[in-house]
Design a protein around this motif. Structure first.
Motif, PDB file in Angstrom:
ATOM      1  N   ALA A  62       0.831  -1.208   0.000  1.00  0.00           N
ATOM      2  CA  ALA A  62       0.000   0.000   0.000  1.00  0.00           C
ATOM      3  C   ALA A  62       0.866   1.259   0.000  1.00  0.00           C
ATOM      4  N   ASP A  63       1.960   1.232   0.766  1.00  0.00           N
ATOM      5  CA  ASP A  63       2.876   2.379   0.817  1.00  0.00           C
ATOM      6  C   ASP A  63       3.512   2.630  -0.547  1.00  0.00           C
ATOM      7  N   GLN A  64       3.836   1.551  -1.253  1.00  0.00           N
ATOM      8  CA  GLN A  64       4.386   1.698  -2.600  1.00  0.00           C
ATOM      9  C   GLN A  64       3.368   2.322  -3.538  1.00  0.00           C
ATOM     10  N   LEU A 107      -6.385  -5.487  -4.749  1.00  0.00           N
ATOM     11  CA  LEU A 107      -7.556  -4.799  -4.214  1.00  0.00           C
ATOM     12  C   LEU A 107      -7.319  -4.268  -2.810  1.00  0.00           C
ATOM     13  N   PHE A 108      -6.903  -5.127  -1.884  1.00  0.00           N
ATOM     14  CA  PHE A 108      -6.744  -4.710  -0.493  1.00  0.00           C
ATOM     15  C   PHE A 108      -5.649  -3.656  -0.331  1.00  0.00           C
ATOM     16  N   PRO A 109      -4.408  -3.903  -0.792  1.00  0.00           N
ATOM     17  CA  PRO A 109      -3.398  -2.847  -0.667  1.00  0.00           C
ATOM     18  C   PRO A 109      -3.758  -1.602  -1.469  1.00  0.00           C
ATOM     19  N   GLY A 110      -4.505  -1.778  -2.568  1.00  0.00           N
ATOM     20  CA  GLY A 110      -4.904  -0.618  -3.361  1.00  0.00           C
ATOM     21  C   GLY A 110      -5.830   0.309  -2.593  1.00  0.00           C
ATOM     22  N   VAL A 111      -6.791  -0.276  -1.861  1.00  0.00           N
ATOM     23  CA  VAL A 111      -7.708   0.543  -1.052  1.00  0.00           C
ATOM     24  C   VAL A 111      -6.941   1.255   0.055  1.00  0.00           C
ATOM     25  N   ILE A 112      -6.053   0.530   0.753  1.00  0.00           N
ATOM     26  CA  ILE A 112      -5.274   1.165   1.819  1.00  0.00           C
ATOM     27  C   ILE A 112      -4.332   2.216   1.233  1.00  0.00           C
ATOM     28  N   GLY A 113      -3.750   1.927   0.069  1.00  0.00           N
ATOM     29  CA  GLY A 113      -2.890   2.910  -0.594  1.00  0.00           C
ATOM     30  C   GLY A 113      -3.646   4.184  -0.934  1.00  0.00           C
ATOM     31  N   VAL A 168      -6.357   4.332   8.994  1.00  0.00           N
ATOM     32  CA  VAL A 168      -6.632   3.066   8.301  1.00  0.00           C
ATOM     33  C   VAL A 168      -7.389   2.113   9.221  1.00  0.00           C
ATOM     34  N   ARG A 169      -6.946   2.006  10.464  1.00  0.00           N
ATOM     35  CA  ARG A 169      -7.609   1.095  11.405  1.00  0.00           C
ATOM     36  C   ARG A 169      -9.034   1.532  11.704  1.00  0.00           C
TER      37      ARG A 169
END
Length: 467
Positions: A23-25, A41-47, A68-69
């Motif tokens: 997500a950071d990337q 999908l998941f890291p994309g939403v957090i990103g 985020v949490r």
């Protein structure tokens, strides 16, 4: 929401080093590497959340992860809603209330819901798929077009659950077979709508693979491919904990507050008769996961809400057989669960790894950080050093200290003999080290270490500045 505020850090390696790093990337504009085999999908939403927080001037990694949490906590409330709706239709409002309470307040649920575990995140679409399929069955006799819509939504949700957590394939296959083979009340068109919903998600995942990995089938081959070789997966744990096939049954007996857990699992077995789709899906999950050598407790998280549904559905049978002890059973369960809930909800997970980096970041003067891992080794969660990150050097006992071009002005030491080792490091750096902070493990980390000292480490971190 309470867990989102107080349960900092991360629970497992995948929680941070896979999801948060990815997500950071994405948020930083680097994008995912072509070897990234999971769904974006998941890291994309957090990103996307990280990009928004940075866009409004929030750069503190601790605050960013708090946001985020909090959003994950709000999302996880949908699991409570869907459990309630499924049980309301099956056993009535009283049972639905108890099922919702178990989903919200079972000690393992809040803390795992706010961390970046794909095993928890997939719970909501999985439950949505079950509830929307129930809606499709309910509407089929009177309003077939509406049933088709609910079936399509159920397929979409089931597809999302699968790409969020590819090892759900056994459960998903059982769900699909039961849905397609039931002769009534849904029609062939409704079943095709259900399959179309799944197919749409598969196509979107393939398109994502083609953009990231330049290969349409990449994630399916690398995440699902090994599961097509069950004999190999049954004996090869690939360095992860390996346990016998009955390990997950014992884990559930331990997690659901023994000795009450024996009665609750018996009720779950009986409950499968009232909600057969849930029962068959949960059974398929347990069997498929029990046959795999790599067994970790968090792998059970996707079916905990399903177990709560089955338990509540089987409670009338249980109450009839243990009538005198029934109230006392629940009193004991909620007292013990409440104690665990408090410990888990208010604990900083992996505090010894995260808190030192956050402390260094918040001093806003780090040019180089040396992490000396003399009594444990781990991958440093350098995300918590912020951006732009200072130079980072990680050494273990016996390594020569070769400082990077940027001057090191912080040393984080993990050692059983800190006084001796800090003197050695000071000589190697040709600088004086001054102790500024000591970070001790959280209560949850110490308990995890006591339970399994081989895989769960809890060490004290000493932070020094150089001069």
């Amino acid at each position: 929401m309470v867990a989102a505020v107080f349960s900092q850090g991360f629970l497992a390696s995948d929680d941070h080093h896979v999801v948060i790093n990815a997500a950071d990337q994405i948020a930083g504009g680097t994008g995912l590497p072509t070897m990234y085999a999971r769904s974006a999908l998941f890291p994309g939403v957090i990103g996307a959340i990280m990009a928004v927080t940075r866009g409004i001037g929030i750069h503190d990694p601790g605050v960013e992860m708090l946001i985020v949490r909090l959003l994950q906590a709000a999302y996880s409330l949908l699991a409570v809603y869907f459990v309630y709706k499924i049980l309301e239709r099956s056993v009535g409002r009283d049972g639905a209330t108890l099922g919702g309470l178990l989903t919200a307040a079972f000690f393992a649920m809040p803390v795992t819901a706010v961390h970046q575990l794909e095993e928890s995140v997939c719970q909501v679409p999985l439950l949505a798929a079950l509830w929307w399929w129930q809606r499709a069955e309910g509407e089929a006799p009177q309003r077939p077009p509406l049933a088709n819509g609910w079936a399509a939504l159920s397929g979409v949700a089931l597809g999302l659950a699968l790409i969020l957590r590819f090892p759900l394939v056994g459960l998903v296959a059982a769900f699909v077979m039961v849905a397609l083979l039931r002769p009534r009340p849904v029609t062939l068109v409704t079943k095709l709508a259900f399959l179309a919903g799944i197919g749409w998600i598969v196509v979107l995942q393939g398109y994502s693979n083609s953009l990231i990995n330049h290969e349409w089938w990449y994630s399916f081959v690398h995440r699902l491919g090994p599961m097509l070789h069950p004999q190999r997966m049954a004996v090869e744990a690939e360095g992860y904990p390996s346990s016998p096939p009955w390990h997950y049954v014992l884990t559930l007996l331990a997690a659901l507050i023994p000795p009450v857990s024996v009665l609750l699992l018996a009720a779950a077995v009986k409950g499968g008769r009232h909600v057969p789709l849930v029962g068959i899906a949960a059974l398929a999950f347990l069997v498929s996961h029990s046959l795999i050598a790599n067994k970790q407790e968090r792998f059970l998280l996707p079916i905990l809400p399903l177990l709560f549904i089955l338990i509540v559905a089987g409670l009338p049978w249980l109450a009839a057989r243990v009538a005198r002890a029934y109230r006392g059973m629940w009193l004991y369960f909620w007292i013990v669960n409440g104690a665990f809930l408090i410990v888990m909800t208010f604990s900083f997970a992996k505090k010894d790894r995260v808190a030192p980096l956050l402390y260094v970041y918040r001093r806003h003067d780090a040019t180089g950080v040396l992490v000396a891992q003399y009594n444990q080794t781990f991958t440093v969660p350098k995300y918590y050093l912020g951006r732009p990150a200072p130079a980072l050097l990680v050494v273990t006992r016996g390594d020569a200290v070769r400082p990077p071009a940027a001057p090191i002005n912080y040393v984080i030491l993990y050692s059983d003999t800190p006084d001796t080792d800090q003197a050695v490091l000071a000589a190697a750096l040709d600088k004086q080290l001054t102790l500024v902070k000591t970070i001790v493990p959280s209560l949850a980390d110490r308990l995890a270490h006591a339970i399994n000292p081989r895989h769960n480490k809890a060490r004290t971190a000493a932070i020094y500045t150089t001069s």
